[in-house]
Design a protein around this motif. Structure first.
Motif, PDB file in Angstrom:
ATOM      1  N   PHE A  29       1.009  -1.541  -0.301  1.00 49.76           N
ATOM      2  CA  PHE A  29      -0.148   0.050   0.154  1.00 49.76           C
ATOM      3  C   PHE A  29       0.666   0.714   0.413  1.00 49.76           C
ATOM      4  CE2 PHE A  29      -3.938   2.603   0.744  1.00 49.76           C
ATOM      5  CZ  PHE A  29      -3.112   4.048   1.935  1.00 49.76           C
ATOM      6  N   SER A  30       2.411   0.776   0.634  1.00 51.22           N
ATOM      7  CA  SER A  30       2.316   2.956   0.754  1.00 51.22           C
ATOM      8  C   SER A  30       3.344   2.480  -0.704  1.00 51.22           C
ATOM      9  CB  SER A  30       3.739   2.207   1.483  1.00 51.22           C
ATOM     10  OG  SER A  30       4.848   1.579   1.805  1.00 51.22           O
ATOM     11  N   MET A  31       3.209   1.696  -1.635  1.00 57.14           N
ATOM     12  CA  MET A  31       4.083   2.193  -2.926  1.00 57.14           C
ATOM     13  C   MET A  31       2.778   3.728  -3.802  1.00 57.14           C
ATOM     14  SD  MET A  31       5.813  -1.568  -3.880  1.00 57.14           S
ATOM     15  CE  MET A  31       6.009  -0.581  -5.329  1.00 57.14           C
ATOM     16  N   TYR A  32       1.779   3.123  -2.814  1.00 57.91           N
ATOM     17  CA  TYR A  32       1.005   4.262  -3.679  1.00 57.91           C
ATOM     18  C   TYR A  32       0.448   5.888  -3.518  1.00 57.91           C
ATOM     19  CZ  TYR A  32      -0.361  -0.344  -6.109  1.00 57.91           C
ATOM     20  OH  TYR A  32      -0.505  -2.054  -6.667  1.00 57.91           O
ATOM     21  N   ALA A  33       0.506   6.130  -4.639  1.00 59.55           N
ATOM     22  CA  ALA A  33      -0.469   7.696  -4.512  1.00 59.55           C
ATOM     23  C   ALA A  33      -2.265   6.848  -4.401  1.00 59.55           C
ATOM     24  CB  ALA A  33      -0.087   8.136  -5.618  1.00 59.55           C
ATOM     25  N   TRP A  53       2.848   8.430  -1.115  1.00 57.44           N
ATOM     26  CA  TRP A  53       3.146   7.629  -0.591  1.00 57.44           C
ATOM     27  C   TRP A  53       3.029   7.525   0.858  1.00 57.44           C
ATOM     28  CZ3 TRP A  53       7.664   6.340   1.392  1.00 57.44           C
ATOM     29  CH2 TRP A  53       8.813   6.137   1.601  1.00 57.44           C
ATOM     30  N   ASN A  54       4.344   8.464   1.688  1.00 59.16           N
ATOM     31  CA  ASN A  54       3.933   8.783   2.746  1.00 59.16           C
ATOM     32  C   ASN A  54       3.616   9.940   3.737  1.00 59.16           C
ATOM     33  OD1 ASN A  54       5.423  10.752   1.689  1.00 59.16           O
ATOM     34  ND2 ASN A  54       7.522  10.454   2.516  1.00 59.16           N
ATOM     35  N   GLY A  55       2.678  10.529   2.569  1.00 56.81           N
ATOM     36  CA  GLY A  55       1.089  10.834   3.256  1.00 56.81           C
ATOM     37  C   GLY A  55       2.496  12.890   3.564  1.00 56.81           C
ATOM     38  N   ALA A  56       3.700  12.890   2.871  1.00 55.47           N
ATOM     39  CA  ALA A  56       4.631  14.469   3.031  1.00 55.47           C
ATOM     40  C   ALA A  56       4.415  15.323   1.903  1.00 55.47           C
ATOM     41  CB  ALA A  56       6.107  13.538   2.877  1.00 55.47           C
ATOM     42  N   SER A  57       3.579  14.571   1.308  1.00 52.00           N
ATOM     43  CA  SER A  57       3.494  15.598   0.092  1.00 52.00           C
ATOM     44  C   SER A  57       1.451  15.562   0.203  1.00 52.00           C
ATOM     45  CB  SER A  57       3.831  15.398  -1.362  1.00 52.00           C
ATOM     46  OG  SER A  57       3.472  14.676  -1.919  1.00 52.00           O
ATOM     47  N   ALA A  58       0.620  16.124  -0.691  1.00 53.36           N
ATOM     48  CA  ALA A  58      -0.417  16.236  -0.646  1.00 53.36           C
ATOM     49  C   ALA A  58      -0.890  17.422  -2.082  1.00 53.36           C
ATOM     50  CB  ALA A  58      -1.647  16.530  -0.380  1.00 53.36           C
ATOM     51  N   TYR A  59      -2.406  17.509  -2.646  1.00 54.36           N
ATOM     52  CA  TYR A  59      -2.255  18.596  -3.478  1.00 54.36           C
ATOM     53  C   TYR A  59      -3.983  17.912  -2.788  1.00 54.36           C
ATOM     54  CZ  TYR A  59      -3.281  21.087  -7.993  1.00 54.36           C
ATOM     55  OH  TYR A  59      -3.397  22.590  -8.643  1.00 54.36           O
ATOM     56  N   ARG A  67     -10.772  23.660   3.486  1.00 49.73           N
ATOM     57  CA  ARG A  67     -11.791  22.976   3.490  1.00 49.73           C
ATOM     58  C   ARG A  67     -11.605  21.752   4.385  1.00 49.73           C
ATOM     59  NH1 ARG A  67     -16.619  22.772   1.520  1.00 49.73           N
ATOM     60  NH2 ARG A  67     -16.008  22.881  -1.399  1.00 49.73           N
ATOM     61  N   PHE A  68     -10.817  20.605   3.058  1.00 50.41           N
ATOM     62  CA  PHE A  68     -10.259  19.185   2.660  1.00 50.41           C
ATOM     63  C   PHE A  68      -8.905  18.750   3.738  1.00 50.41           C
ATOM     64  CE2 PHE A  68     -14.113  17.713  -0.040  1.00 50.41           C
ATOM     65  CZ  PHE A  68     -15.122  18.447   0.426  1.00 50.41           C
ATOM     66  N   THR A  69      -9.210  17.698   3.993  1.00 57.09           N
ATOM     67  CA  THR A  69      -7.903  17.332   4.246  1.00 57.09           C
ATOM     68  C   THR A  69      -7.833  16.458   3.699  1.00 57.09           C
ATOM     69  OG1 THR A  69      -7.526  18.846   5.593  1.00 57.09           O
ATOM     70  CG2 THR A  69      -5.461  17.508   5.971  1.00 57.09           C
ATOM     71  N   ILE A  70      -6.403  15.427   3.006  1.00 58.19           N
ATOM     72  CA  ILE A  70      -6.017  14.244   3.164  1.00 58.19           C
ATOM     73  C   ILE A  70      -5.237  13.594   3.737  1.00 58.19           C
ATOM     74  CG2 ILE A  70      -5.558  12.399   1.184  1.00 58.19           C
ATOM     75  CD1 ILE A  70      -7.151  13.593  -0.899  1.00 58.19           C
ATOM     76  N   SER A  71      -5.038  12.002   3.799  1.00 60.94           N
ATOM     77  CA  SER A  71      -4.256  11.644   5.462  1.00 60.94           C
ATOM     78  C   SER A  71      -4.394  10.496   5.254  1.00 60.94           C
ATOM     79  CB  SER A  71      -4.542  12.146   6.493  1.00 60.94           C
ATOM     80  OG  SER A  71      -5.636  11.385   7.210  1.00 60.94           O
ATOM     81  N   ARG A  72      -2.855   9.724   5.308  1.00 56.21           N
ATOM     82  CA  ARG A  72      -3.136   8.675   5.770  1.00 56.21           C
ATOM     83  C   ARG A  72      -2.146   7.189   6.562  1.00 56.21           C
ATOM     84  NH1 ARG A  72       0.178   7.180   0.085  1.00 56.21           N
ATOM     85  NH2 ARG A  72      -0.803   4.799   0.550  1.00 56.21           N
ATOM     86  N   ASP A  73      -2.972   6.102   6.382  1.00 52.54           N
ATOM     87  CA  ASP A  73      -1.946   5.024   7.559  1.00 52.54           C
ATOM     88  C   ASP A  73      -2.055   4.586   7.088  1.00 52.54           C
ATOM     89  OD1 ASP A  73      -1.162   3.849   9.849  1.00 52.54           O
ATOM     90  OD2 ASP A  73      -2.655   4.701  11.332  1.00 52.54           O
ATOM     91  N   ASN A  74      -0.030   3.654   6.391  1.00 51.14           N
ATOM     92  CA  ASN A  74       0.111   3.223   6.182  1.00 51.14           C
ATOM     93  C   ASN A  74       0.363   1.897   6.235  1.00 51.14           C
ATOM     94  OD1 ASN A  74       0.637   4.839   3.851  1.00 51.14           O
ATOM     95  ND2 ASN A  74       2.334   4.877   3.565  1.00 51.14           N
ATOM     96  N   ALA A  98      -6.343   4.588  -6.270  1.00 49.96           N
ATOM     97  CA  ALA A  98      -4.564   4.379  -6.168  1.00 49.96           C
ATOM     98  C   ALA A  98      -3.940   4.216  -7.374  1.00 49.96           C
ATOM     99  CB  ALA A  98      -4.318   2.589  -5.303  1.00 49.96           C
ATOM    100  N   ALA A  99      -2.440   4.439  -7.473  1.00 51.30           N
ATOM    101  CA  ALA A  99      -1.603   4.288  -8.639  1.00 51.30           C
ATOM    102  C   ALA A  99       0.004   4.404  -7.649  1.00 51.30           C
ATOM    103  CB  ALA A  99      -1.730   5.571  -9.082  1.00 51.30           C
ATOM    104  N   ILE A 100       0.247   3.424  -8.118  1.00 48.36           N
ATOM    105  CA  ILE A 100       1.539   3.615  -7.861  1.00 48.36           C
ATOM    106  C   ILE A 100       2.568   4.794  -8.536  1.00 48.36           C
ATOM    107  CG2 ILE A 100       3.832   1.852  -8.042  1.00 48.36           C
ATOM    108  CD1 ILE A 100       2.754  -0.410  -9.437  1.00 48.36           C
ATOM    109  N   GLN A 101       3.072   5.598  -6.993  1.00 50.13           N
ATOM    110  CA  GLN A 101       4.014   6.220  -7.334  1.00 50.13           C
ATOM    111  C   GLN A 101       5.226   6.294  -7.215  1.00 50.13           C
ATOM    112  OE1 GLN A 101       3.517   9.229  -3.766  1.00 50.13           O
ATOM    113  NE2 GLN A 101       4.953  10.987  -4.783  1.00 50.13           N
ATOM    114  N   THR A 102       5.554   6.572  -9.093  1.00 53.46           N
ATOM    115  CA  THR A 102       6.467   6.738 -10.000  1.00 53.46           C
ATOM    116  C   THR A 102       7.642   7.741  -9.472  1.00 53.46           C
ATOM    117  OG1 THR A 102       5.799   7.037 -11.482  1.00 53.46           O
ATOM    118  CG2 THR A 102       6.039   4.332 -11.525  1.00 53.46           C
TER     119      THR A 102
END
Length: 126
Positions: A29-33, A53-59, A67-74, A98-102
């Motif tokens: 799962f941690s490979m995916y955006a 993939w690591n939660g450090a960046s979001a757009y 108003r909206f916030t995305i987060s993840r728990d790998n 989901a898409a593999i982040q390259t």
């Protein structure tokens, strides 16, 4: 292969909040955006936001920024969409993808995502 299941949708009054979850099964799962899209009645699918993939960046789309916030728990293979100050125009079926982040570039168009959940309905009443 990744299987995605969304939850947390429902009916909320304008100005309220909801948190959507997207649980992933499968490997790495941690490979995916992870992204969220939405589709309102009679509208095309619209990008909402994406997290790396690591939660450090979001757009985010301009329509939801602030108003909206995305987060993840790998560790839990789960991505979240916290939605605050909801408006009737936010009513839609929300889907995670989901898409593999390259690369460091986060993808914002639906055709760049190989895996999709079934969606969860969010309805905001005025």
């Amino acid at each position: 292969q990744v299987q995605l299941v969304e939850s947390g949708g429902g009916l909320v009054q304008a100005g309220g909040s909801l948190r959507l979850s997207c649980a992933a099964s499968g490997r790495a799962f941690s490979m995916y955006a992870m992204a969220w899209f939405r589709q309102g009645p009679g509208k095309e699918r619209e990008f909402v936001g994406v997290i790396g993939w690591n939660g450090a960046s979001a757009y985010y789309a301009d329509s939801v920024k602030g108003r909206f916030t995305i987060s993840r728990d790998n560790a839990k293979n789960t991505v979240y969409l916290q939605m605050n100050t909801l408006k009737p125009g936010d009513s839609a079926v929300y889907s995670c993808a989901a898409a593999i982040q390259t690369s460091v570039t986060l993808r914002t168009t639906p055709d760049e995502y190989a895996y999709w959940g079934q969606g969860t309905q969010v309805t905001v009443s005025s």
